[in-house]
Motif scaffolding. Structure first.
Motif, PDB file in Angstrom:
ATOM      1  N   GLU B 164       0.823  -1.216   0.000  1.00 42.38           N
ATOM      2  CA  GLU B 164       0.000   0.000   0.000  1.00 42.38           C
ATOM      3  C   GLU B 164       0.855   1.263   0.000  1.00 42.38           C
ATOM      4  O   GLU B 164       0.465   2.271  -0.587  1.00 42.38           O
ATOM      5  N   ILE B 165       2.000   1.203   0.679  1.00 42.46           N
ATOM      6  CA  ILE B 165       2.840   2.398   0.724  1.00 42.46           C
ATOM      7  C   ILE B 165       3.317   2.739  -0.680  1.00 42.46           C
ATOM      8  O   ILE B 165       3.320   3.895  -1.100  1.00 42.46           O
ATOM      9  N   GLU B 167       1.776   1.861  -3.400  1.00 38.22           N
ATOM     10  CA  GLU B 167       0.619   2.303  -4.189  1.00 38.22           C
ATOM     11  C   GLU B 167       0.246   3.741  -3.855  1.00 38.22           C
ATOM     12  O   GLU B 167      -0.132   4.510  -4.738  1.00 38.22           O
ATOM     13  N   ALA B 168       0.363   4.074  -2.566  1.00 36.07           N
ATOM     14  CA  ALA B 168       0.089   5.457  -2.182  1.00 36.07           C
ATOM     15  C   ALA B 168       1.043   6.392  -2.928  1.00 36.07           C
ATOM     16  O   ALA B 168       0.650   7.461  -3.399  1.00 36.07           O
ATOM     17  N   ALA B 169       2.291   5.962  -3.045  1.00 39.15           N
ATOM     18  CA  ALA B 169       3.271   6.791  -3.754  1.00 39.15           C
ATOM     19  C   ALA B 169       2.928   6.888  -5.240  1.00 39.15           C
ATOM     20  O   ALA B 169       3.064   7.948  -5.853  1.00 39.15           O
ATOM     21  N   ILE B 170       2.464   5.774  -5.809  1.00 41.53           N
ATOM     22  CA  ILE B 170       2.068   5.806  -7.222  1.00 41.53           C
ATOM     23  C   ILE B 170       0.932   6.794  -7.422  1.00 41.53           C
ATOM     24  O   ILE B 170       0.933   7.611  -8.341  1.00 41.53           O
ATOM     25  N   VAL B 171      -0.052   6.742  -6.507  1.00 38.39           N
ATOM     26  CA  VAL B 171      -1.178   7.676  -6.594  1.00 38.39           C
ATOM     27  C   VAL B 171      -0.686   9.116  -6.459  1.00 38.39           C
ATOM     28  O   VAL B 171      -1.187  10.021  -7.110  1.00 38.39           O
ATOM     29  N   ASP B 172       0.336   9.301  -5.618  1.00 33.27           N
ATOM     30  CA  ASP B 172       0.908  10.638  -5.449  1.00 33.27           C
ATOM     31  C   ASP B 172       1.721  11.076  -6.669  1.00 33.27           C
ATOM     32  O   ASP B 172       2.261  12.176  -6.680  1.00 33.27           O
ATOM     33  N   GLY B 173       1.836  10.182  -7.649  1.00 37.62           N
ATOM     34  CA  GLY B 173       2.526  10.553  -8.878  1.00 37.62           C
ATOM     35  C   GLY B 173       4.006  10.213  -8.898  1.00 37.62           C
ATOM     36  O   GLY B 173       4.759  10.794  -9.679  1.00 37.62           O
ATOM     37  N   ALA B 174       4.432   9.281  -8.044  1.00 39.34           N
ATOM     38  CA  ALA B 174       5.845   8.948  -7.989  1.00 39.34           C
ATOM     39  C   ALA B 174       6.223   7.957  -9.087  1.00 39.34           C
ATOM     40  O   ALA B 174       5.492   7.014  -9.360  1.00 39.34           O
ATOM     41  N   VAL B 178      11.590   7.464  -8.065  1.00 39.11           N
ATOM     42  CA  VAL B 178      11.237   8.245  -6.877  1.00 39.11           C
ATOM     43  C   VAL B 178      10.795   7.309  -5.749  1.00 39.11           C
ATOM     44  O   VAL B 178      11.149   7.503  -4.580  1.00 39.11           O
ATOM     45  N   LYS B 182      12.945   7.814  -2.605  1.00 41.13           N
ATOM     46  CA  LYS B 182      12.327   8.650  -1.578  1.00 41.13           C
ATOM     47  C   LYS B 182      11.476   7.861  -0.598  1.00 41.13           C
ATOM     48  O   LYS B 182      11.209   8.328   0.505  1.00 41.13           O
ATOM     49  N   VAL B 183      10.992   6.714  -1.032  1.00 42.00           N
ATOM     50  CA  VAL B 183      10.090   5.975  -0.154  1.00 42.00           C
ATOM     51  C   VAL B 183      10.739   4.708   0.397  1.00 42.00           C
ATOM     52  O   VAL B 183      10.753   4.478   1.599  1.00 42.00           O
ATOM     53  N   LEU B 187      13.322   3.459   4.241  1.00 45.13           N
ATOM     54  CA  LEU B 187      12.800   2.367   5.058  1.00 45.13           C
ATOM     55  C   LEU B 187      13.764   1.193   5.091  1.00 45.13           C
ATOM     56  O   LEU B 187      13.639   0.292   5.894  1.00 45.13           O
ATOM     57  N   GLY B 275       2.344   1.388   8.772  1.00 45.10           N
ATOM     58  CA  GLY B 275       1.797   2.740   8.784  1.00 45.10           C
ATOM     59  C   GLY B 275       1.929   3.388  10.111  1.00 45.10           C
ATOM     60  O   GLY B 275       1.481   4.325  10.543  1.00 45.10           O
TER      61      GLY B 275
END
Ligand SMILES: Nc1ncnc2c1ncn2[C@@H]1O[C@H](COP(=O)(O)OP(=O)(O)OP(=O)(O)O)[C@@H](O)[C@H]1O
Ligand SMILES: [Mg+2]
Lengths: 333, 275
Positions: B164-165, B167-174, B178, B182-183, B187, B275
């Protein structure tokens, strides 16, 4: 102000068809809720719309523009995930600003939008914290905030409340309802299997079953005129009572559906009679389980606490003959 | 008192293990401070303290140059292999493609070959590429040998990061780059530090390739130089100098481990992935 059109949308994983030709139109600024039993493909359908999952066949269009091959950010969607999915190493502020930074927004503009969203969700005081320093409800608000700042055309939620405890769920549900009222230019799609969420939030509900659309309509339409026994049983809580055999024949139907709240205990000469098996008292209301000789006990909803003892013989009647008649195929008769 | 017995036995065992692993290094240190004939008397406690061995090692010949070589080679190996491994592991962990697990197994199987088995072939490759007797030859060969392990560990680690993390980044346009930098990278510090450290140690201590792929003193790395240290005559083994050099070579590793151990532990206990 985005109209979303799904035309013969299909999705298979290998040989396994999950979405089997969905046709659906979602109106501009509408709050559409997908409900259905576990595994029916709600999340998959949402992910097809988001662009996180490839469409196997069919077309998906936003405002008459086919978006099948666009990435999620090109589609202008934002999504809130069940597990929050915050970036663990970033502060709340950075979590919310991440997308804007990638989109090369100006620093002032970013600060302004993050602060606005934070204020709206009352998370301003947590902006410097890391996600792990927040409670579940706060995290979910941050996740919602991250979606808001991007000012999406389409706002997607996948069971955003299911990791929260009951009280928090109600509070956050109200938050989302308020959000919808404020973001009146945004089309929202919300996946849940909690039907209270569906009934309270939705402008329209889309009931999915096994990869197909079973019925689409306003919450009241689904409640009052279910087009199948499946929808009838799915919407409403407690579940609608279904009676077959001689009980249904009396109404010239194959299956008779009566909602617990449409039944009442009468003194004598009730439509059905039987023994009270047990009663559940919730304080404000209570549910009586009555054995009338059908396959399952009849559930009757009463206001206040139950005034009857188990073993008592009771007469039951539908109020104003408010019943739903279904034919062999489970369609309204 | 079984509890007491258990505890005593446990600490006795710990003591033995510590003794076994630390003693050689301890002995090297006390020997490096000895000079002349006392080198050949056995004593378990420091008897004399002289820096003569250190001075002679550092002043003699090209030791500092070789130390620098080792630092350059090991650092570049770490950087190169982490860069390649992190991008490779993203593909192997997160991109669905045909033959992915086969590829992963192949990568791992590469590390099964003993060094000596590939020595001749690798020698030819390095000569062909014109890397013979250069530091690049060593960097090249070490990277090849470190990569399977590094890729494997990072892939396993990246697989465990919540989808999900990403995917969240993909939705944010990464973009994938990136997402990686960045993500995922922030981690993955614990895994990166651990594998990077192991790669560094392996490159730092490597002997066989270093001996074979270089020929002039200026391109040698420290382990080879120490082995080739000679005394004033052919029959004299310069134990003092060898011990001093060994200590000099070991200290950076100990320091590195101590520095990064903190990071490893803090990374693991942070547990911030969920999360
Ligand atoms: N990546 C995948 N590969 C194979 N099958 C999948 C994949 N994702 C989902 N499925 C299958 O597709 C079906 C629908 O899954 P989906 O997650 O959409 O269900 P859902 O309606 O969201 O259920 P829930 O309410 O439990 O979240 C399930 O049978 C699931 O096993
Ligand atoms: Mg789901």
């Amino acid at each position: 102000m985005t109209t979303i059109r799904l035309k013969e949308l299909r999705k298979s994983f290998g040989n396994f068809d999950v979405i089997k030709g969905v046709n659906l139109e979602i109106n501009p600024c509408e709050f559409m809720v997908f409900v259905g039993p576990s595994g029916c493909g709600k999340s998959t359908l949402l992910r097809l719309i988001s662009g996180l999952e490839d469409i196997t066949s069919g077309t998906l269009s936003f405002d008459d523009k086919v978006v099948n091959s666009l990435t999620p950010s090109q589609r202008g969607i934002a999504m809130v995930f069940q597990s929050y999915a915050l970036y663990p190493h970033m502060t709340v502020y950075d979590n919310m600003a991440f997308g804007l930074k990638l989109a090369k927004g100006g620093a002032d503009e970013i600060r302004k939008r993050v602060n606005e969203a934070a204020e709206m969700l009352q998370i301003t005081e947590y902006l410097d914290r890391l996600p792990k320093q927040l409670s579940g409800g706060q995290r979910q608000r941050v996740a919602i905030g991250r979606a808001i700042v991007r000012d999406p055309k389409v706002f997607l939620f996948d069971e955003p409340l299911s990791n929260l405890d009951a009280a928090l769920r109600v509070a956050t549900r109200l938050e989302i309802a308020k959000l919808h009222a404020k973001m009146h230019e945004t089309t929202m799609i919300y996946v849940t299997h909690d039907q209270v969420e569906a009934m309270t939030l939705a402008d329209r509900i889309c009931v999915l079953r096994d990869g197909n659309v079973e019925q689409v309509g306003t919450p009241l339409e689904l409640y009052e005129k279910p087009q199948s026994t499946f929808v009838a049983g799915f919407i409403g809580s407690p579940k609608m009572n279904f009676l077959t055999g001689k009980f249904a024949e009396a109404y010239k139907a194959d299956t008779l559906g009566v909602r617990p709240e449409h039944l009442q205990i009468v003194e004598k000469a009730g439509r059905w009679q039987g023994k009270l098996l047990l009663s559940e008292n919730l304080g404000s209301e209570s549910y009586l389980y009555i054995d009338i000789g059908a396959q399952e006990p009849l559930v009757v909803r009463q206001d206040g606490t139950a005034r009857h003892q188990p073993g008592e013989a009771l007469h039951v009647s539908p109020i104003n003959d408010n019943v739903h008649r279904f034919d062999k195929a489970g369609k309204p008769a | 008192m079984p509890a007491l017995v258990k505890q005593t036995a446990f600490y006795a065992l710990v003591a033995i293990i510590v003794l076994f692993s630390v003693f050689p290094f301890y002995y090297a240190i006390i020997t490096s401070f000895k000079t002349g004939n006392s080198l050949f008397t056995i004593s378990y406690l420091p008897t004399s303290f002289s820096l003569a061995n250190y001075v002679s090692v550092i002043e003699a010949g090209s030791f500092t140059r070789n130390l620098l070589n080792s630092v350059i080679v090991s650092s570049l190996v770490v950087m190169l292999s982490l860069l390649i491994a992190i991008t490779a592991s993203f593909a192997l962990a997160r991109v669905r493609f045909r033959g992915r697990s086969l590829l992963l197994l192949t990568i791992l199987s590469v590390s099964m070959f003993p060094q000596i088995a590939v020595l001749a072939g690798l020698f030819e490759v390095i000569r062909l590429l014109g890397l013979y007797n250069t530091l690049w030859g060593l960097i090249f060969s070490y990277t090849i040998f470190t990569l399977p392990f590094t890729v494997w560990v990072l892939t396993t680690f990246m697989r465990d990061l919540p989808v999900e993390i990403e995917e969240a980044a993909i939705v944010d346009g990464a973009t994938p780059w990136v997402i990686i930098t960045k993500v995922f990278l922030p981690l993955m510090w614990p895994a990166m530090v651990t594998t990077g450290l192991l790669a560094f140690i392996a490159a730092w201590n490597e002997f066989l390739f270093a001996l074979t792929f270089t020929s002039s003193t200026e391109t040698r790395t420290v382990p080879v130089i120490i082995a080739l240290l000679t005394g004033n005559s052919a029959h004299e083994v310069p134990w003092g100098a060898i011990m001093a050099a060994s200590v000099i070579v070991t200290v950076p590793l100990v320091v590195l481990v101590l520095i990064f151990q903190r990071k490893i532990i803090s990374g693991l206990t942070a547990g911030g992935v969920k999360g």
